[in-house]
Design a protein around this motif. Structure first.
Motif, PDB file in Angstrom:
ATOM      1  N   ALA A   1       0.810  -1.174   0.136  1.00 32.64           N
ATOM      2  CA  ALA A   1      -0.002  -0.071   0.049  1.00 32.64           C
ATOM      3  C   ALA A   1       0.868   1.272  -0.056  1.00 32.64           C
ATOM      4  CB  ALA A   1      -0.924   0.054   1.254  1.00 32.64           C
ATOM      5  N   SER A   2       2.161   1.104   0.670  1.00 27.35           N
ATOM      6  CA  SER A   2       2.751   2.579   0.653  1.00 27.35           C
ATOM      7  C   SER A   2       3.581   2.631  -0.681  1.00 27.35           C
ATOM      8  CB  SER A   2       4.083   2.181   1.683  1.00 27.35           C
ATOM      9  OG  SER A   2       4.677   0.979   1.508  1.00 27.35           O
ATOM     10  N   LEU A   3       3.752   1.782  -1.537  1.00 25.90           N
ATOM     11  CA  LEU A   3       4.043   1.786  -2.776  1.00 25.90           C
ATOM     12  C   LEU A   3       2.922   2.506  -4.030  1.00 25.90           C
ATOM     13  CD1 LEU A   3       6.613  -1.279  -3.413  1.00 25.90           C
ATOM     14  CD2 LEU A   3       7.174   1.008  -3.201  1.00 25.90           C
ATOM     15  N   ILE A   4       1.902   1.985  -3.436  1.00 20.75           N
ATOM     16  CA  ILE A   4       0.785   2.310  -4.359  1.00 20.75           C
ATOM     17  C   ILE A   4       0.512   3.906  -3.867  1.00 20.75           C
ATOM     18  CG2 ILE A   4      -1.640   2.190  -4.781  1.00 20.75           C
ATOM     19  CD1 ILE A   4      -1.120  -0.758  -4.524  1.00 20.75           C
ATOM     20  N   GLY A   5       0.714   4.089  -2.720  1.00 20.23           N
ATOM     21  CA  GLY A   5       0.402   5.401  -2.205  1.00 20.23           C
ATOM     22  C   GLY A   5       1.411   6.350  -2.602  1.00 20.23           C
ATOM     23  N   LEU A   6       2.563   6.098  -2.755  1.00 20.35           N
ATOM     24  CA  LEU A   6       3.480   6.855  -3.144  1.00 20.35           C
ATOM     25  C   LEU A   6       3.532   7.067  -4.641  1.00 20.35           C
ATOM     26  CD1 LEU A   6       6.337   8.536  -2.648  1.00 20.35           C
ATOM     27  CD2 LEU A   6       7.318   6.436  -2.836  1.00 20.35           C
ATOM     28  N   PHE A   7       3.321   5.985  -5.425  1.00 22.82           N
ATOM     29  CA  PHE A   7       3.127   6.276  -6.763  1.00 22.82           C
ATOM     30  C   PHE A   7       1.941   7.307  -7.068  1.00 22.82           C
ATOM     31  CE2 PHE A   7       0.493   5.475 -10.521  1.00 22.82           C
ATOM     32  CZ  PHE A   7       1.514   5.176 -11.367  1.00 22.82           C
ATOM     33  N   GLY A   8       0.717   7.081  -6.392  1.00 19.34           N
ATOM     34  CA  GLY A   8      -0.448   8.087  -6.787  1.00 19.34           C
ATOM     35  C   GLY A   8       0.096   9.627  -6.197  1.00 19.34           C
ATOM     36  N   LEU A   9       0.621   9.791  -5.056  1.00 19.27           N
ATOM     37  CA  LEU A   9       1.339  11.004  -4.579  1.00 19.27           C
ATOM     38  C   LEU A   9       2.183  11.619  -5.708  1.00 19.27           C
ATOM     39  CD1 LEU A   9       1.253  12.979  -2.239  1.00 19.27           C
ATOM     40  CD2 LEU A   9       3.065  11.849  -1.208  1.00 19.27           C
ATOM     41  N   SER A  10       3.005  10.839  -6.076  1.00 14.63           N
ATOM     42  CA  SER A  10       4.258  11.107  -7.058  1.00 14.63           C
ATOM     43  C   SER A  10       3.378  11.717  -8.213  1.00 14.63           C
ATOM     44  CB  SER A  10       5.183  10.345  -7.224  1.00 14.63           C
ATOM     45  OG  SER A  10       5.833  10.043  -6.166  1.00 14.63           O
TER      46      SER A  10
ATOM     47  N   VAL B   1      14.480   0.707  -0.498  1.00  9.34           N
ATOM     48  CA  VAL B   1      14.438   2.177  -0.908  1.00  9.34           C
ATOM     49  C   VAL B   1      14.659   2.164  -2.462  1.00  9.34           C
ATOM     50  CG1 VAL B   1      16.331   4.088  -1.360  1.00  9.34           C
ATOM     51  CG2 VAL B   1      15.892   2.850   0.785  1.00  9.34           C
ATOM     52  N   VAL B   2      15.084   0.912  -3.119  1.00  6.88           N
ATOM     53  CA  VAL B   2      15.128   0.869  -4.669  1.00  6.88           C
ATOM     54  C   VAL B   2      13.494   1.037  -5.275  1.00  6.88           C
ATOM     55  CG1 VAL B   2      15.588  -0.395  -6.789  1.00  6.88           C
ATOM     56  CG2 VAL B   2      17.332  -0.253  -4.929  1.00  6.88           C
ATOM     57  N   LEU B   3      12.592   0.280  -4.523  1.00  8.54           N
ATOM     58  CA  LEU B   3      11.335   0.202  -4.986  1.00  8.54           C
ATOM     59  C   LEU B   3      10.620   1.607  -4.718  1.00  8.54           C
ATOM     60  CD1 LEU B   3      10.379  -3.267  -3.969  1.00  8.54           C
ATOM     61  CD2 LEU B   3      10.801  -2.423  -6.132  1.00  8.54           C
ATOM     62  N   LEU B   4      10.952   2.260  -3.828  1.00  7.05           N
ATOM     63  CA  LEU B   4      10.313   3.392  -3.312  1.00  7.05           C
ATOM     64  C   LEU B   4      10.573   4.600  -4.344  1.00  7.05           C
ATOM     65  CD1 LEU B   4      10.489   3.420   0.460  1.00  7.05           C
ATOM     66  CD2 LEU B   4       8.617   3.310  -0.640  1.00  7.05           C
ATOM     67  N   VAL B   5      11.795   4.542  -4.767  1.00  9.33           N
ATOM     68  CA  VAL B   5      12.616   5.495  -5.658  1.00  9.33           C
ATOM     69  C   VAL B   5      11.985   5.247  -7.051  1.00  9.33           C
ATOM     70  CG1 VAL B   5      14.555   6.243  -7.300  1.00  9.33           C
ATOM     71  CG2 VAL B   5      14.546   6.174  -4.459  1.00  9.33           C
ATOM     72  N   ALA B   6      11.778   3.969  -7.482  1.00  7.55           N
ATOM     73  CA  ALA B   6      11.217   3.578  -8.709  1.00  7.55           C
ATOM     74  C   ALA B   6       9.528   4.007  -8.838  1.00  7.55           C
ATOM     75  CB  ALA B   6      11.131   2.201  -8.838  1.00  7.55           C
ATOM     76  N   ALA B   7       9.109   3.850  -7.716  1.00 10.70           N
ATOM     77  CA  ALA B   7       7.444   4.169  -7.758  1.00 10.70           C
ATOM     78  C   ALA B   7       7.264   5.651  -7.677  1.00 10.70           C
ATOM     79  CB  ALA B   7       6.818   3.602  -6.319  1.00 10.70           C
TER      80      ALA B   7
ATOM     81  N   ARG C   1      16.025  13.364  -9.137  1.00 10.16           N
ATOM     82  CA  ARG C   1      15.533  14.102  -8.069  1.00 10.16           C
ATOM     83  C   ARG C   1      15.187  13.159  -6.857  1.00 10.16           C
ATOM     84  NH1 ARG C   1      10.114  16.956  -8.358  1.00 10.16           N
ATOM     85  NH2 ARG C   1       9.470  14.706  -8.738  1.00 10.16           N
ATOM     86  N   TYR C   2      14.645  12.145  -7.208  1.00 13.70           N
ATOM     87  CA  TYR C   2      14.220  11.197  -6.267  1.00 13.70           C
ATOM     88  C   TYR C   2      15.176  10.362  -5.798  1.00 13.70           C
ATOM     89  CZ  TYR C   2       9.503  12.187  -7.104  1.00 13.70           C
ATOM     90  OH  TYR C   2       8.160  12.977  -7.315  1.00 13.70           O
ATOM     91  N   LEU C   3      16.507  10.193  -6.580  1.00 12.28           N
ATOM     92  CA  LEU C   3      17.290   9.644  -6.130  1.00 12.28           C
ATOM     93  C   LEU C   3      18.308  10.358  -4.972  1.00 12.28           C
ATOM     94  CD1 LEU C   3      19.080   7.844  -9.277  1.00 12.28           C
ATOM     95  CD2 LEU C   3      18.414   6.693  -7.078  1.00 12.28           C
ATOM     96  N   ILE C   4      18.418  11.925  -5.254  1.00 20.82           N
ATOM     97  CA  ILE C   4      18.954  12.732  -4.545  1.00 20.82           C
ATOM     98  C   ILE C   4      18.357  12.713  -3.168  1.00 20.82           C
ATOM     99  CG2 ILE C   4      19.580  15.229  -4.123  1.00 20.82           C
ATOM    100  CD1 ILE C   4      20.114  15.050  -7.162  1.00 20.82           C
ATOM    101  N   VAL C   5      16.867  12.702  -3.034  1.00 20.74           N
ATOM    102  CA  VAL C   5      16.259  12.847  -1.955  1.00 20.74           C
ATOM    103  C   VAL C   5      16.337  11.637  -1.206  1.00 20.74           C
ATOM    104  CG1 VAL C   5      13.767  12.781  -1.176  1.00 20.74           C
ATOM    105  CG2 VAL C   5      14.379  14.269  -2.892  1.00 20.74           C
ATOM    106  N   ALA C   6      16.497  10.339  -1.724  1.00 22.00           N
ATOM    107  CA  ALA C   6      16.725   9.218  -1.134  1.00 22.00           C
ATOM    108  C   ALA C   6      18.068   9.304  -0.301  1.00 22.00           C
ATOM    109  CB  ALA C   6      16.622   8.122  -2.049  1.00 22.00           C
ATOM    110  N   LEU C   7      19.099   9.609  -1.084  1.00 21.10           N
ATOM    111  CA  LEU C   7      20.443   9.637  -0.612  1.00 21.10           C
ATOM    112  C   LEU C   7      20.389  10.598   0.554  1.00 21.10           C
ATOM    113  CD1 LEU C   7      22.630   9.585  -4.016  1.00 21.10           C
ATOM    114  CD2 LEU C   7      22.250   7.771  -2.260  1.00 21.10           C
TER     115      LEU C   7
END
Length: 143
Positions: A3-12, A38-44, A131-137
């Motif tokens: 659900a967190s991946l789906i939610g992040l995808f929708g928010l993004s 983290v890789v899946l979150l950045v991808a989503a 951008r999302y890679l930088i945010v993650a790092l």
């Protein structure tokens, strides 16, 4: 898929369209919570944000005639500024599509000015993912 991946995808996705949303905070929060790799979150986040920008491109292609309408999501002066930037720097300006304030209107201007879909998608995907890679790092305190 969680659900967190789906939610992040929708928010993004929403954050890339012309609606206000804070996908960077969502990504940082989920990384800190450790809900998913983290890789899946950045991808989503990257996929959702890139697809949202594709919506803007499509709106620009089909709705340029409505840019002065009250309901149109970008004010004429913002679209004019983004169009000027786009005309000056060409498709490479799409590498700034991640930037606040100018990024979303740039993706709309790319549609108005008939940027080919393949080059639009490639440049926007590079910008959004970086951008999302930088945010993650930064969230992971790598630098």
């Amino acid at each position: 898929m969680s659900a967190s991946l789906i939610g992040l995808f929708g928010l993004s996705f929403l954050a890339a369209t012309l609606l206000p949303a804070q996908s960077e905070l969502g990504l940082s929060g989920l990384i800190a919570a450790g809900t998913d790799p983290v890789v899946l979150l950045v991808a989503a986040a990257s996929l959702g944000n890139t697809l949202g920008s594709m919506v803007n491109w499509g709106l620009g292609r089909g709705a340029a005639a409505f840019s002065n309408a009250r309901w149109f999501p970008v004010k004429p002066e913002k679209l004019e500024r983004a169009t000027g930037w786009y005309r000056r720097y060409g498709r490479w300006s799409l590498l700034m599509s991640w930037a606040p304030v100018i990024g979303d209107p740039l993706t709309l201007a790319a549609g108005v000015l008939r940027e080919p879909f393949w080059s639009f998608t490639l440049l926007v995907a590079i910008a959004k993912t970086a951008r999302y890679l930088i945010v993650a790092l930064v969230t992971l305190q790598v630098f």
